[in-house]
Design a protein around this motif. Structure first.
Motif, PDB file in Angstrom:
ATOM      1  N   TYR A 174       0.832  -1.197   0.000  1.00 17.65           N
ATOM      2  CA  TYR A 174       0.000   0.000   0.000  1.00 17.65           C
ATOM      3  C   TYR A 174       0.873   1.256   0.000  1.00 17.65           C
ATOM      4  O   TYR A 174       0.596   2.217  -0.732  1.00 17.65           O
ATOM      5  CB  TYR A 174      -0.936  -0.020   1.212  1.00 17.65           C
ATOM      6  N   ALA A 175       1.914   1.269   0.819  1.00 14.32           N
ATOM      7  CA  ALA A 175       2.814   2.426   0.875  1.00 14.32           C
ATOM      8  C   ALA A 175       3.474   2.675  -0.483  1.00 14.32           C
ATOM      9  O   ALA A 175       3.626   3.823  -0.908  1.00 14.32           O
ATOM     10  CB  ALA A 175       3.875   2.229   1.954  1.00 14.32           C
ATOM     11  N   PHE A 176       3.845   1.594  -1.166  1.00 17.87           N
ATOM     12  CA  PHE A 176       4.391   1.762  -2.513  1.00 17.87           C
ATOM     13  C   PHE A 176       3.344   2.392  -3.420  1.00 17.87           C
ATOM     14  O   PHE A 176       3.643   3.305  -4.198  1.00 17.87           O
ATOM     15  CB  PHE A 176       4.864   0.426  -3.095  1.00 17.87           C
ATOM     16  N   SER A 177       2.094   1.912  -3.339  1.00 17.15           N
ATOM     17  CA  SER A 177       1.037   2.398  -4.230  1.00 17.15           C
ATOM     18  C   SER A 177       0.698   3.866  -4.008  1.00 17.15           C
ATOM     19  O   SER A 177       0.478   4.603  -4.970  1.00 17.15           O
ATOM     20  CB  SER A 177      -0.244   1.572  -4.049  1.00 17.15           C
ATOM     21  N   LEU A 185       4.416   7.173  -6.320  1.00 16.74           N
ATOM     22  CA  LEU A 185       4.046   8.534  -6.694  1.00 16.74           C
ATOM     23  C   LEU A 185       5.242   9.479  -6.583  1.00 16.74           C
ATOM     24  O   LEU A 185       5.452  10.330  -7.450  1.00 16.74           O
ATOM     25  CB  LEU A 185       2.893   9.028  -5.828  1.00 16.74           C
ATOM     26  N   GLY A 186       6.002   9.330  -5.518  1.00 17.52           N
ATOM     27  CA  GLY A 186       7.189  10.173  -5.348  1.00 17.52           C
ATOM     28  C   GLY A 186       8.255   9.892  -6.393  1.00 17.52           C
ATOM     29  O   GLY A 186       8.789  10.817  -7.007  1.00 17.52           O
ATOM     30  N   LEU A 187       8.537   8.615  -6.600  1.00 14.91           N
ATOM     31  CA  LEU A 187       9.529   8.269  -7.618  1.00 14.91           C
ATOM     32  C   LEU A 187       9.052   8.682  -9.007  1.00 14.91           C
ATOM     33  O   LEU A 187       9.862   9.070  -9.858  1.00 14.91           O
ATOM     34  CB  LEU A 187       9.815   6.763  -7.597  1.00 14.91           C
ATOM     35  N   ALA A 234      17.032   9.425 -12.426  1.00 14.17           N
ATOM     36  CA  ALA A 234      16.820   9.435 -10.972  1.00 14.17           C
ATOM     37  C   ALA A 234      15.792   8.377 -10.577  1.00 14.17           C
ATOM     38  O   ALA A 234      15.977   7.675  -9.570  1.00 14.17           O
ATOM     39  CB  ALA A 234      16.376  10.821 -10.515  1.00 14.17           C
ATOM     40  N   TYR A 235      14.714   8.253 -11.358  1.00 14.87           N
ATOM     41  CA  TYR A 235      13.697   7.237 -11.085  1.00 14.87           C
ATOM     42  C   TYR A 235      14.320   5.846 -11.124  1.00 14.87           C
ATOM     43  O   TYR A 235      14.131   5.045 -10.197  1.00 14.87           O
ATOM     44  CB  TYR A 235      12.565   7.333 -12.119  1.00 14.87           C
ATOM     45  N   LEU A 236      15.038   5.535 -12.179  1.00 12.78           N
ATOM     46  CA  LEU A 236      15.619   4.195 -12.347  1.00 12.78           C
ATOM     47  C   LEU A 236      16.686   3.923 -11.293  1.00 12.78           C
ATOM     48  O   LEU A 236      16.755   2.817 -10.742  1.00 12.78           O
ATOM     49  CB  LEU A 236      16.168   4.028 -13.757  1.00 12.78           C
ATOM     50  N   THR A 237      17.500   4.913 -10.986  1.00 14.71           N
ATOM     51  CA  THR A 237      18.520   4.763  -9.946  1.00 14.71           C
ATOM     52  C   THR A 237      17.861   4.537  -8.580  1.00 14.71           C
ATOM     53  O   THR A 237      18.282   3.666  -7.810  1.00 14.71           O
ATOM     54  CB  THR A 237      19.429   6.005  -9.888  1.00 14.71           C
ATOM     55  N   GLY A 238      16.838   5.317  -8.301  1.00 13.41           N
ATOM     56  CA  GLY A 238      16.120   5.156  -7.041  1.00 13.41           C
ATOM     57  C   GLY A 238      15.497   3.778  -6.914  1.00 13.41           C
ATOM     58  O   GLY A 238      15.571   3.149  -5.852  1.00 13.41           O
ATOM     59  N   PHE A 239      14.893   3.283  -8.000  1.00 15.18           N
ATOM     60  CA  PHE A 239      14.259   1.973  -7.933  1.00 15.18           C
ATOM     61  C   PHE A 239      15.299   0.870  -7.790  1.00 15.18           C
ATOM     62  O   PHE A 239      15.079  -0.105  -7.061  1.00 15.18           O
ATOM     63  CB  PHE A 239      13.368   1.714  -9.158  1.00 15.18           C
ATOM     64  N   GLN A 240      16.438   1.001  -8.459  1.00 15.04           N
ATOM     65  CA  GLN A 240      17.506   0.015  -8.259  1.00 15.04           C
ATOM     66  C   GLN A 240      17.927  -0.011  -6.797  1.00 15.04           C
ATOM     67  O   GLN A 240      18.122  -1.085  -6.217  1.00 15.04           O
ATOM     68  CB  GLN A 240      18.718   0.337  -9.146  1.00 15.04           C
TER      69      GLN A 240
END
Length: 165
Positions: free
Chosen positions: A23-26, A31-33, A40-46
């Motif tokens: 739920y926190a991811f959803s 949303l933040g990423l 930055a999105y891809l680096t953050g998700f890695q």
């Protein structure tokens, strides 16, 4: 406290924790990423994918189905009570919708993303990688969120059923 009650408490706690993670991811993490530039999105998700592989996460993630199944088994009798069926349904929903979707959907996407050298990719490549990752990953996470939440609801209903533990 009876052993069956302890197992039920562990099932409820671990399943609720996992529903909360998804739920926190959803409603926050994705949303933040999602507001970040591609690199930055891809680096953050890695980074998140690496960090989440830890004992605390694994205890809840694998504990939920284990304790749900054990709780259902403890309630089994030849007459198969409502509590048994609700706990079994919670276990099946979690196994298929949370654990199964993670293993066969989210993890393969995470593995693909991990194999990308973001520093050597062009901006166009980064945009294509993000499109192939972000939408599918978020949709799969929605399934996990709904399934784990439904498992919690079924577990609550089992606890509220009038049959004794």
């Amino acid at each position: 406290m009876k052993f069956a009650t302890l197992i039920l408490v562990l099932a409820g706690t671990s399943t609720s924790l996992m529903a909360g993670v998804f739920y926190a991811f959803s409603c926050a993490v994705n949303l933040g990423l999602g507001r970040l530039a591609d690199v930055a999105y891809l680096t953050g998700f890695q980074s998140i994918n690496r960090a989440i592989q830890n004992p605390v996460f694994f205890i809840s993630f694998f504990g939920a189905p284990l304790f749900l199944l054990l709780s259902a088994w403890q309630q089994y009798s030849p007459s198969a009570s409502l509590r048994f069926w609700l706990l079994l349904a919670a276990a099946v929903v979690y196994l298929a919708g949370a654990l199964g979707v993670t293993v066969f959907g989210n993890i393969p996407l995470n593995t693909q993303l991990e194999s990308v050298d973001l520093l050597s990719a062009s901006p166009d490549e980064l945009a294509r990688i993000r499109v192939r990752f972000e939408g599918p990953w978020n949709r799969l996470n929605t399934v996990r969120t709904l399934a784990s939440t439904l498992a919690v609801v079924l577990l609550f209903l089992a606890c509220l059923s009038r049959e004794e533990l």
